[in-house]
Design an enzyme around this catalytic site. Structure first.
Site, short mmCIF file in Angstrom:
data_model
loop_
_atom_site.label_atom_id
_atom_site.label_comp_id
_atom_site.label_asym_id
_atom_site.label_seq_id
_atom_site.Cartn_x
_atom_site.Cartn_y
_atom_site.Cartn_z
N GLU A 112 -6.64 12.90 2.04
CA GLU A 112 -7.70 12.47 2.70
C GLU A 112 -7.69 13.19 3.79
O GLU A 112 -8.91 13.80 4.61
CB GLU A 112 -7.70 10.90 3.03
CG GLU A 112 -7.97 10.05 1.97
CD GLU A 112 -7.58 8.49 2.32
OE1 GLU A 112 -7.44 8.22 3.50
OE2 GLU A 112 -7.38 7.84 1.33
N LYS A 126 0.98 -1.21 0.07
CA LYS A 126 -0.02 0.01 -0.13
C LYS A 126 0.96 1.34 -0.04
O LYS A 126 1.84 1.43 0.64
CB LYS A 126 -0.93 0.02 1.37
CG LYS A 126 -1.96 -0.98 1.18
CD LYS A 126 -3.14 -0.38 0.45
CE LYS A 126 -4.21 -0.30 1.26
NZ LYS A 126 -5.30 0.39 0.87
#
Ligand code: ARG
Length: 464
Positions: free
Chosen positions: A289, A282
């Site tokens: 965000e 990841k």
């Protein structure tokens, strides 16, 4: 350690002190408080309200407090109620009786109104300069991508091809408006409340023009009741900040989408991404965000201020002490977001080949195919129907309009000739859109020129 013990016979309950105090947060503007006091005391002496001798010892004392606070030699003493009492208390400790003359012709009401304005004014200008940096970063990326074709979306569905410069240009316009709003806010708020007293001015011959000028204001405010109870400028600034967050959160949402495995339009730089504690593959867009997430917090602070001010009778009420924490947090949050986002944008990699490939799929040239028919005499509504049928055909054959054989075109309408392919190429689709504001290269060149001139001519911030 109070400024108002005289008419009281009992000590304040400790819980009351804790509830009432603001030093734990208004210490943030100690510099502004001291700056305001310096201007006030010079004016008092110029007007003959206090002696030159007292004035010079107060000035010296205030400077020493400022230095010691800056260097960390002096700590804020929590026994004081607020920054105003703290500075005055320490001053009197240091210079003796002259310190007691500092507050002549002044109330904490006009003092806090001044401090908050001085603080906000600096922050407006700092936010402005961060927005200017962001505008320059966006513009630089636009310059590099005038020919980078990408799909434009409506309903998050591919709509028509455009360019990355054009897409970024939308945000350039938003932040340009934000810049204008900050400047408007500054020009409306930059009037000095000092000298308004508690609410009704004072009986001393204060020179309010002098202090206003000393402190870099356009002039003094014109109604003493309004001066001590006006927080419009804060609400206005927080509205401006909220709109900046609207724009940042939209931009970041797009970056989050563009960064997904499915889109792969962008690659966020390693230095601006984070990993997962469990999934080794990841690379997450946490910063984007978080900026999106912090938007709610800023709106919340705006709502909080609006609600605090609603229905307050004139003039000062203690409710207004509640302006500080939300304002400080909103300002710090937005400044942080702009700074982080500018850094992220400066280092992001646009995957221009992927963008172009994506523009080519999804029938983004269907409108242009219909326009081709219209240019050859077919009514637009009929053309719309014909291209709709061709799109269906392409879906059936798992192909795109630019790869569909000419005979398939001609089966549906004899109007189609070999030049249809040129008419619906991505280059044509973009380059023909040349009304001002559209992504076509000529139109874009004009707009880029206007914006370059805009950036080159942004005036320096006033020095206060
Ligand atoms: N800490 C107060 C505030 O932030 C300062 C003004 C106090 N004035 C008063 N009348 N109690 O609003």
């Amino acid at each position: 350690m109070k400024l108002w013990g005289g008419r009281f016979t009992k000590e304040t309950n400790q819980l009351v002190h804790n509830f009432n105090e603001s030093l734990s947060f208004d210490n943030k503007f100690y510099k502004e408080d001291i700056k305001g006091s310096l201007a006030h005391v010079k004016m008092l002496s110029k007007q003959g309200i206090i002696s030159e001798e007292d004035c010079s010892s107060i000035v010296k004392g205030l400077h020493s407090i400022l230095e010691d606070l800056n260097s960390g030699k002096l700590d804020f003493d929590p026994q004081y109620e607020d920054i105003h009492s703290f500075v005055e208390g320490v001053l009197t400790e240091r210079i003796g009786d002259a310190g007691k003359r500092l507050h002549t012709g002044r109330s904490r009401n006009d003092q806090v109104a001044l401090d908050m304005k001085l603080y906000t004014r600096t922050e407006i200008l700092e936010t402005r300069s961060l927005i200017i940096d962001l505008l320059n970063t966006i513009f630089k990326t636009m310059e590099e991508n005038v020919h980078t074709i990408m799909p434009g979306f409506t309903h998050l569905q591919k709509a028509q091809p455009l360019t990355l410069a054009h897409h970024l240009g939308a945000y350039f316009e938003m932040f340009k408006r934000d810049l204008g709003r900050l400047e408007d806010c500054y020009s409306r708020m930059n009037y000095c409340p000092l000298g308004s007293g508690a609410l009704a001015g004072t009986t001393y011959p204060l020179d309010r023009d002098f202090t206003a000028e000393q402190l870099g204001f356009f002039g003094p405010t014109l109604n003493s009741m309004d001066s001590v109870s006006d927080r419009d400028y804060l609400i206005e600034f927080l509205s401006d900040l909220s709109l900046i967050m609207v724009h940042l959160s939209r931009f970041n949402e797009e970056i989050i989408i563009w960064n997904t495995n499915e889109y792969r339009f962008v690659e966020i730089d390693d230095s601006y991404s984070t990993g997962s504690s469990i999934m080794p593959q990841k690379k997450n867009p946490d910063i984007a965000e978080l900026i999106r997430g912090k938007t709610g917090r800023v709106y919340g602070h705006l709502m909080s201020l609006l609600t605090t001010m609603k229905g307050l009778p004139l003039a000062y009420n203690k409710d207004m002490q509640e302006d500080k924490e939300p304002a400080f947090d909103a300002i710090d949050t937005v400044k942080g977001c702009i700074l982080l986002f500018t850094g992220m944008l400066n280092t992001i990699k646009f995957n221009t080949e992927r963008m172009r490939e994506s523009a080519e799929g999804g029938f983004t040239n269907a409108t242009d195919a219909a326009d081709y028919l219209v240019n050859n005499g077919v009514a637009f509504r009929d053309a719309h129907g014909i291209i709709g049928a061709l799109v269906l055909k392409c879906i059936e054959l798992n192909t795109s309009l630019d790869k569909l054989p000419l005979e398939e075109y001609q089966k549906i309408s004899p109007v189609f000739k070999e030049d249809i392919y040129d008419a619906i190429s991505m280059e044509t689709c973009v380059s023909k859109r040349n009304t001002i504001g559209a992504p076509g290269y000529d139109a874009m060149e004009k707009v880029m020129k206007i914006n370059k001139e805009f950036l080159d001519n942004i005036p320096d911030a006033p020095k206060n």
